[in-house]
Write a protein that holds these residues in place. Structure first.
Motif, PDB file in Angstrom:
ATOM      1  N   TRP A 268       0.823  -1.203   0.000  1.00 58.11           N
ATOM      2  CA  TRP A 268       0.000   0.000   0.000  1.00 58.11           C
ATOM      3  C   TRP A 268       0.861   1.259   0.000  1.00 58.11           C
ATOM      4  CZ3 TRP A 268      -0.334  -3.974   3.586  1.00 58.11           C
ATOM      5  CH2 TRP A 268      -1.417  -4.856   3.424  1.00 58.11           C
ATOM      6  N   ILE A 269       0.330   2.305  -0.595  1.00 64.20           N
ATOM      7  CA  ILE A 269       0.927   3.632  -0.488  1.00 64.20           C
ATOM      8  C   ILE A 269       0.406   4.260   0.799  1.00 64.20           C
ATOM      9  CG2 ILE A 269       1.054   5.932  -1.513  1.00 64.20           C
ATOM     10  CD1 ILE A 269       0.573   4.568  -4.248  1.00 64.20           C
ATOM     11  N   LEU A 270       1.302   4.745   1.622  1.00 63.56           N
ATOM     12  CA  LEU A 270       0.887   5.339   2.892  1.00 63.56           C
ATOM     13  C   LEU A 270       0.133   6.641   2.655  1.00 63.56           C
ATOM     14  CD1 LEU A 270       4.009   4.960   5.213  1.00 63.56           C
ATOM     15  CD2 LEU A 270       1.839   3.744   5.377  1.00 63.56           C
ATOM     16  N   PRO A 271      -0.956   6.845   3.384  1.00 64.93           N
ATOM     17  CA  PRO A 271      -1.599   8.166   3.367  1.00 64.93           C
ATOM     18  C   PRO A 271      -0.759   9.151   4.168  1.00 64.93           C
ATOM     19  CG  PRO A 271      -2.647   6.781   5.000  1.00 64.93           C
ATOM     20  CD  PRO A 271      -1.625   5.911   4.297  1.00 64.93           C
ATOM     21  N   GLU A 272      -1.010  10.427   3.976  1.00 63.66           N
ATOM     22  CA  GLU A 272      -0.306  11.426   4.766  1.00 63.66           C
ATOM     23  C   GLU A 272      -0.762  11.313   6.219  1.00 63.66           C
ATOM     24  OE1 GLU A 272      -0.830  15.258   3.095  1.00 63.66           O
ATOM     25  OE2 GLU A 272       0.008  14.699   1.148  1.00 63.66           O
ATOM     26  N   LYS A 273       0.199  11.228   7.111  1.00 58.33           N
ATOM     27  CA  LYS A 273      -0.097  10.986   8.520  1.00 58.33           C
ATOM     28  C   LYS A 273      -0.528  12.253   9.243  1.00 58.33           C
ATOM     29  CE  LYS A 273       2.203   9.496  12.801  1.00 58.33           C
ATOM     30  NZ  LYS A 273       2.025  10.779  13.496  1.00 58.33           N
ATOM     31  N   GLY A 274       0.157  13.365   9.007  1.00 53.54           N
ATOM     32  CA  GLY A 274      -0.107  14.561   9.796  1.00 53.54           C
ATOM     33  C   GLY A 274       0.164  14.280  11.264  1.00 53.54           C
ATOM     34  N   THR A 275      -0.750  14.695  12.119  1.00 51.39           N
ATOM     35  CA  THR A 275      -0.596  14.460  13.554  1.00 51.39           C
ATOM     36  C   THR A 275      -1.480  13.333  14.060  1.00 51.39           C
ATOM     37  OG1 THR A 275      -2.281  16.127  14.052  1.00 51.39           O
ATOM     38  CG2 THR A 275       0.014  16.881  13.943  1.00 51.39           C
ATOM     39  N   ALA A 276      -2.201  12.666  13.169  1.00 53.82           N
ATOM     40  CA  ALA A 276      -3.137  11.626  13.579  1.00 53.82           C
ATOM     41  C   ALA A 276      -2.412  10.342  13.963  1.00 53.82           C
ATOM     42  CB  ALA A 276      -4.138  11.343  12.464  1.00 53.82           C
ATOM     43  N   ASP A 277      -2.997   9.612  14.903  1.00 53.49           N
ATOM     44  CA  ASP A 277      -2.496   8.286  15.257  1.00 53.49           C
ATOM     45  C   ASP A 277      -3.017   7.237  14.285  1.00 53.49           C
ATOM     46  OD1 ASP A 277      -1.186   8.818  18.018  1.00 53.49           O
ATOM     47  OD2 ASP A 277      -3.159   9.768  18.170  1.00 53.49           O
ATOM     48  N   ILE A 278      -4.244   7.463  13.802  1.00 58.02           N
ATOM     49  CA  ILE A 278      -4.871   6.550  12.848  1.00 58.02           C
ATOM     50  C   ILE A 278      -5.389   7.356  11.672  1.00 58.02           C
ATOM     51  CG2 ILE A 278      -7.000   5.221  12.479  1.00 58.02           C
ATOM     52  CD1 ILE A 278      -6.519   3.805  15.040  1.00 58.02           C
ATOM     53  N   VAL A 279      -5.160   6.840  10.457  1.00 56.24           N
ATOM     54  CA  VAL A 279      -5.746   7.414   9.256  1.00 56.24           C
ATOM     55  C   VAL A 279      -6.577   6.337   8.583  1.00 56.24           C
ATOM     56  CG1 VAL A 279      -5.326   8.456   6.999  1.00 56.24           C
ATOM     57  CG2 VAL A 279      -3.851   9.055   8.933  1.00 56.24           C
ATOM     58  N   ILE A 280      -7.821   6.650   8.269  1.00 59.78           N
ATOM     59  CA  ILE A 280      -8.736   5.739   7.580  1.00 59.78           C
ATOM     60  C   ILE A 280      -9.076   6.357   6.227  1.00 59.78           C
ATOM     61  CG2 ILE A 280     -11.094   4.818   7.555  1.00 59.78           C
ATOM     62  CD1 ILE A 280     -10.872   4.654  10.643  1.00 59.78           C
ATOM     63  N   ASN A 281      -8.838   5.605   5.157  1.00 55.91           N
ATOM     64  CA  ASN A 281      -9.201   6.059   3.819  1.00 55.91           C
ATOM     65  C   ASN A 281     -10.427   5.275   3.365  1.00 55.91           C
ATOM     66  OD1 ASN A 281      -9.228   7.293   1.322  1.00 55.91           O
ATOM     67  ND2 ASN A 281      -7.589   6.020   0.471  1.00 55.91           N
ATOM     68  N   LEU A 282     -11.562   5.951   3.292  1.00 62.40           N
ATOM     69  CA  LEU A 282     -12.828   5.265   3.028  1.00 62.40           C
ATOM     70  C   LEU A 282     -12.869   4.535   1.682  1.00 62.40           C
ATOM     71  CD1 LEU A 282     -15.378   7.827   4.538  1.00 62.40           C
ATOM     72  CD2 LEU A 282     -14.531   5.703   5.554  1.00 62.40           C
ATOM     73  N   PRO A 283     -12.496   5.148   0.544  1.00 57.86           N
ATOM     74  CA  PRO A 283     -12.567   4.403  -0.719  1.00 57.86           C
ATOM     75  C   PRO A 283     -11.697   3.158  -0.733  1.00 57.86           C
ATOM     76  CG  PRO A 283     -12.335   6.750  -1.135  1.00 57.86           C
ATOM     77  CD  PRO A 283     -12.088   6.548   0.328  1.00 57.86           C
ATOM     78  N   GLU A 284     -10.655   3.169   0.084  1.00 52.65           N
ATOM     79  CA  GLU A 284      -9.740   2.039   0.181  1.00 52.65           C
ATOM     80  C   GLU A 284     -10.247   0.976   1.146  1.00 52.65           C
ATOM     81  OE1 GLU A 284      -4.895   1.603   0.896  1.00 52.65           O
ATOM     82  OE2 GLU A 284      -5.921   3.499   1.297  1.00 52.65           O
ATOM     83  N   LEU A 285     -11.199   1.342   2.016  1.00 54.22           N
ATOM     84  CA  LEU A 285     -11.692   0.455   3.067  1.00 54.22           C
ATOM     85  C   LEU A 285     -10.530  -0.087   3.898  1.00 54.22           C
ATOM     86  CD1 LEU A 285     -14.004   0.374   0.751  1.00 54.22           C
ATOM     87  CD2 LEU A 285     -14.812  -1.636   1.981  1.00 54.22           C
ATOM     88  N   ARG A 286      -9.671   0.841   4.351  1.00 55.32           N
ATOM     89  CA  ARG A 286      -8.460   0.430   5.057  1.00 55.32           C
ATOM     90  C   ARG A 286      -8.063   1.464   6.097  1.00 55.32           C
ATOM     91  NH1 ARG A 286      -4.709  -3.424   5.312  1.00 55.32           N
ATOM     92  NH2 ARG A 286      -6.023  -4.689   3.958  1.00 55.32           N
ATOM     93  N   LEU A 287      -7.531   0.950   7.211  1.00 54.26           N
ATOM     94  CA  LEU A 287      -7.081   1.745   8.346  1.00 54.26           C
ATOM     95  C   LEU A 287      -5.567   1.628   8.477  1.00 54.26           C
ATOM     96  CD1 LEU A 287      -8.606   1.702  11.925  1.00 54.26           C
ATOM     97  CD2 LEU A 287      -6.177   1.191  11.618  1.00 54.26           C
ATOM     98  N   TYR A 288      -4.905   2.757   8.776  1.00 55.85           N
ATOM     99  CA  TYR A 288      -3.465   2.789   9.026  1.00 55.85           C
ATOM    100  C   TYR A 288      -3.230   3.317  10.434  1.00 55.85           C
ATOM    101  CZ  TYR A 288      -3.066   2.268   3.979  1.00 55.85           C
ATOM    102  OH  TYR A 288      -3.169   1.795   2.688  1.00 55.85           O
ATOM    103  N   HIS A 289      -2.578   2.511  11.260  1.00 57.79           N
ATOM    104  CA  HIS A 289      -2.266   2.917  12.631  1.00 57.79           C
ATOM    105  C   HIS A 289      -0.768   3.171  12.726  1.00 57.79           C
ATOM    106  CE1 HIS A 289      -2.161   1.883  17.215  1.00 57.79           C
ATOM    107  NE2 HIS A 289      -2.117   3.179  16.984  1.00 57.79           N
ATOM    108  N   PHE A 290      -0.407   4.422  12.967  1.00 55.89           N
ATOM    109  CA  PHE A 290       0.996   4.821  13.072  1.00 55.89           C
ATOM    110  C   PHE A 290       1.444   4.682  14.523  1.00 55.89           C
ATOM    111  CE2 PHE A 290      -0.701   6.788   9.309  1.00 55.89           C
ATOM    112  CZ  PHE A 290       0.310   6.603   8.375  1.00 55.89           C
ATOM    113  N   ILE A 291       2.541   3.972  14.727  1.00 56.20           N
ATOM    114  CA  ILE A 291       2.985   3.587  16.063  1.00 56.20           C
ATOM    115  C   ILE A 291       4.439   4.010  16.265  1.00 56.20           C
ATOM    116  CG2 ILE A 291       3.280   1.642  17.665  1.00 56.20           C
ATOM    117  CD1 ILE A 291       1.388   0.053  15.724  1.00 56.20           C
TER     118      ILE A 291
END
Length: 315
Positions: free
Chosen positions: A109-132
């Protein structure tokens, strides 16, 4: 109060739900009790994730269909949602995939832009990214999702993690109480929230488990976001009240990795784009490396919209 989240089992039954070799990006499998897994990946530093430069995580895999397997089984066993495989193999009967056929498993997967969020969810992708952040190392863990149906879309915005509940009661919305014949559903195998609930602050929505795992990877809820049971539990343990969840709507993703440009495209699931191609080319124009792109390859990705990460660089 828990919100307009699940669909009934009956509704869901009616719905039916480039390998990039790199020493830098290697997945660390996390085995769940039933053998399904997600992966934790090294996340490049903010200077490479930010702005117009995004990185790839994960690797592509191969799977040979075994006797008795369904496409839904294969997706879950590889930490994917149903649509992630179905979009690549629309010709395959999901209940009776051909035994012995080798499938490419799109675990990249291509990472979404994180910004300051701990979790980013991209709806069209139906996928969650948890930055740790772990032992001074940046990692990202990614999970497939079930999200809101077209008539009950999941929200976009930034939300703090709110109330967390184990074995939650479902306080059924008035609009659904006649259908279910009750106002409150107790925890148990019939409860569509599963065993864990993570509220999204300042909203009626949340992340939760499910009693129907094969609904993950589909547009199946009344707006909430559901995960496989083996994925919601570790996420429940790691997320703390006040952590930030950002929900975005990006049908087209672009990233630069090892001096190559990659693209992933997904359908405009909620029909929010007036002109899909115009949107896509605007995103490409904003990419600093756009001069390196083969426009014919990019156009092919936009036509397919199957989520497969594709190298669109000029040769």
């Amino acid at each position: 109060m828990l919100p307009l989240c699940p669909s009934s089992p009956k509704e869901l039954i009616l719905l039916f739900a480039f390998l990039v070799a790199s020493s830098f990006v290697m997945p660390l499998p996390v085995l769940a009790a039933n053998g399904a897994y997600s992966s934790i990946h090294p996340c490049p530093g903010q200077e490479t994730c930010a702005q117009n430069t995004r990185a790839l995580v994960g690797i592509l895999e191969k799977h040979t269909v075994d006797d008795g397997e369904t496409l839904l089984d294969i997706a879950r066993d590889h930490g994917l949602g149903y649509l992630e495989l179905h979009r690549l193999y629309p010709d395959i009967d999901p209940w009776l995939p051909p035994v012995g056929r080798e499938l490419t498993i799109p675990r990249q997967w291509i990472l979404p832009e994180k910004g300051t969020a701990d979790i980013v969810i991209n709806l069209p992708e139906l996928r969650l990214y948890h930055f740790i952040e772990q032992n001074k190392v940046s990692l990202v863990q990614t999970y497939p999702l079930g999200i809101g149906k077209r008539e009950n879309p999941s929200p976009v915005g930034t939300f703090p993690v709110g109330e967390k509940r184990k074995t939650p009661y479902w306080y059924i919305p008035i609009s659904l109480q006649e259908k279910y014949g009750t106002k409150i559903m107790a925890p148990g195998p019939e409860n569509p929230l599963g065993n864990y609930w993570i509220g999204l602050g300042r909203s009626d929505y949340g992340l939760h488990g499910t009693n129907i795992p094969w609904s993950v990877g589909r547009l199946a809820t009344h707006g909430c976001i559901r995960l496989y049971p083996e994925h919601i539990r570790p996420l429940f343990d790691r997320l703390k009240k006040g952590h930030t969840v950002q929900i975005i709507y990006e049908p087209v993703k672009l990233g630069v990795f090892a001096d190559r440009v990659y693209a992933q495209a997904y359908p405009d699931i909620y029909g929010r784009l007036d002109d899909y191609l115009y949107y896509a080319y605007q995103r490409l124009t904003a990419l600093q490396a756009s001069i390196q792109v083969d426009l014919q390859k990019f156009r092919w990705v936009l036509e397919e919209r199957n989520g497969f990460p594709t190298d669109i660089s000029k040769n």
